[in-house]
Write an enzyme that holds these catalytic residues in place. Structure first.
Site, short mmCIF file in Angstrom:
data_model
loop_
_atom_site.label_atom_id
_atom_site.label_comp_id
_atom_site.label_asym_id
_atom_site.label_seq_id
_atom_site.Cartn_x
_atom_site.Cartn_y
_atom_site.Cartn_z
N ASP A 89 -120.89 -35.42 47.86
CA ASP A 89 -119.93 -35.61 48.70
C ASP A 89 -118.43 -35.22 48.53
OD1 ASP A 89 -118.55 -37.44 50.72
OD2 ASP A 89 -118.10 -38.83 49.30
N GLU A 143 -115.67 -28.96 56.09
CA GLU A 143 -114.31 -29.96 56.53
C GLU A 143 -113.26 -29.15 56.66
OE1 GLU A 143 -113.97 -33.48 53.93
OE2 GLU A 143 -111.76 -33.68 54.48
N HIS A 160 -109.83 -42.41 54.37
CA HIS A 160 -110.50 -43.12 53.43
C HIS A 160 -109.77 -44.38 53.15
CE1 HIS A 160 -111.87 -38.75 52.81
NE2 HIS A 160 -113.35 -39.46 52.91
N GLY A 161 -110.70 -45.44 52.68
CA GLY A 161 -110.06 -46.69 52.34
C GLY A 161 -109.79 -47.63 53.30
N HIS A 195 -116.46 -39.71 58.49
CA HIS A 195 -115.93 -40.21 57.19
C HIS A 195 -114.86 -41.39 56.94
CE1 HIS A 195 -117.03 -37.20 54.03
NE2 HIS A 195 -117.58 -36.58 55.19
N GLY A 196 -114.75 -42.10 56.10
CA GLY A 196 -113.86 -43.28 56.20
C GLY A 196 -114.33 -44.50 57.03
N GLY A 197 -115.61 -44.71 56.57
CA GLY A 197 -116.52 -45.70 57.27
C GLY A 197 -116.17 -47.24 56.97
N VAL A 231 -119.60 -44.54 53.72
CA VAL A 231 -118.81 -45.64 53.62
C VAL A 231 -118.98 -45.82 51.96
CG1 VAL A 231 -119.25 -48.24 53.61
CG2 VAL A 231 -120.31 -46.90 55.51
O1 G3H Z 1 -116.79 -39.70 51.73
C1 G3H Z 1 -116.70 -41.03 51.69
C2 G3H Z 1 -116.24 -41.74 52.86
O2 G3H Z 1 -115.79 -41.21 53.79
C3 G3H Z 1 -115.79 -42.96 52.46
O3 G3H Z 1 -114.80 -43.49 53.07
O4 G3H Z 1 -114.00 -45.25 51.44
O5 G3H Z 1 -113.13 -45.43 53.86
O6 G3H Z 1 -115.56 -46.09 53.24
P1 G3H Z 1 -114.37 -45.22 52.79
#
Ligand code: G3H
Length: 288
Positions: free
Chosen positions: A79, A132, A182-183, A211-213, A235
């Site tokens: 990742d 990306e 993210h986060g 991303h950023g689930g 996630v």
């Molecule tokens: O590549 C990792 C993810 O996009 C994690 O995002 O920390 O918001 O769940 P997240």
């Protein structure tokens, strides 16, 4: 079935496969346990920090052992791999199903050139490559500060750039920036689903990853899968936060316990419950 076949199935049947970041052995156990329980394919993924903690060879062995033990598809993804050499190392090592080259800090043409070089060697080994273009902001932590939504909008992915990037590089899957971060933040993200649908049209047969689930409202995640044809949702933060809270609770309950592994089954279960819930939202349950 290989990972690309699963992506194809996911797009046709309108579901997404969860890509869960692993930053402890307990989170790894929880993700596998949840996927087995919900009969779901799963992607386990490791960011550079997580790779550094485990050691890349240990990761490959851990996943290989889990594949032998459990009868579900378990895919391994690097990742946000960077710089290029670190991604090449994972490709050359073998054992990875996907590598995500995060060239979003580079200018477009350098990013595209390096992504293409990675694609050329990864495809020889049937490894899926994710690209990306625009940096997905934030970091996988619980943030108490506000996020600047207007600033975020300036870095959204443009459909024509997405098309150019996938055509020039041959990446299989692209991670667009459409309001995802993210986060978790005090205010939930607000995804631009119309833009996502346009990006999806622009990239044609190529796949899209969200991303950023963590922290994205359920209705938006479902819409991103249905209208935006997202096939992979990443996630991390929600797993990290659940792990930390559950562990703190157990340590506080048992101040005299030194066999910490005796406290871990409840921690694993707490994280597994979060993963099961995500699998349900992504619609990948009962696909195996
Ligand atoms: O590549 C990792 C993810 O996009 C994690 O995002 O920390 O918001 O769940 P997240």
């Amino acid at each position: 079935m290989k990972l690309l076949d699963w992506f194809d199935k996911a797009r046709k049947e309108s579901f997404a496969i969860g890509a869960f970041n692993i930053d402890s052995l307990e989170i790894f156990k929880a993700v596998i346990m949840a996927a087995v329980h919900r009969k779901s394919p799963v992607i386990v993924e490791f960011s550079p920090g997580e790779v550094g903690y485990f050691g890349i060879k240990n990761i490959v062995d851990m996943v290989k052992n889990a594949r032998e033990e459990f009868e579900i598809p378990i895919f391994l993804n690097l990742d946000h791999g960077k710089p290029k050499n670190a991604v090449v190392e994972a490709v050359d090592l073998g054992g990875f199903d996907e590598v995500h080259f995060d060239g979003s800090d580079l200018d477009f043409s350098t990013n595209a050139r390096q992504a293409k070089e990675i694609v050329d060697s990864a495809h020889k080994r049937e490894i899926v490559v994710e690209g990306e273009i625009n940096k997905i902001g934030g970091s996988s932590e619980v943030h108490l500060e506000e996020i600047d939504l207007e600033l975020l909008k300036k870095s959204y992915t443009k459909p024509e750039e997405a098309q150019k990037f996938v055509e020039e590089t041959g990446v299989d899957i692209l991670a667009p920036a459409i309001g995802n971060v993210h986060g978790t933040f005090p205010v939930d993200p607000d995804l631009d689903i119309d833009l996502l649908a346009k990006i999806s049209d622009a990239v044609g047969e190529k796949f899209l990853s969200l991303h950023g689930g963590s922290g994205i409202p359920i209705v938006q995640v479902k819409d991103a899968i249905r209208r935006g044809k997202i096939v992979k949702v990443n996630v991390n933060t929600e797993l990290r936060a659940t792990y930390k809270d559950a562990l703190e609770e157990k340590l506080a309950e048992h101040p005299d316990e030194y066999k910490i592994y005796d406290l871990m089954p409840d921690v694993v279960e707490a994280v597994a419950a979060v993963v099961e819930n995500k699998i349900e939202v992504f619609g990948s349950n009962d696909k195996v």
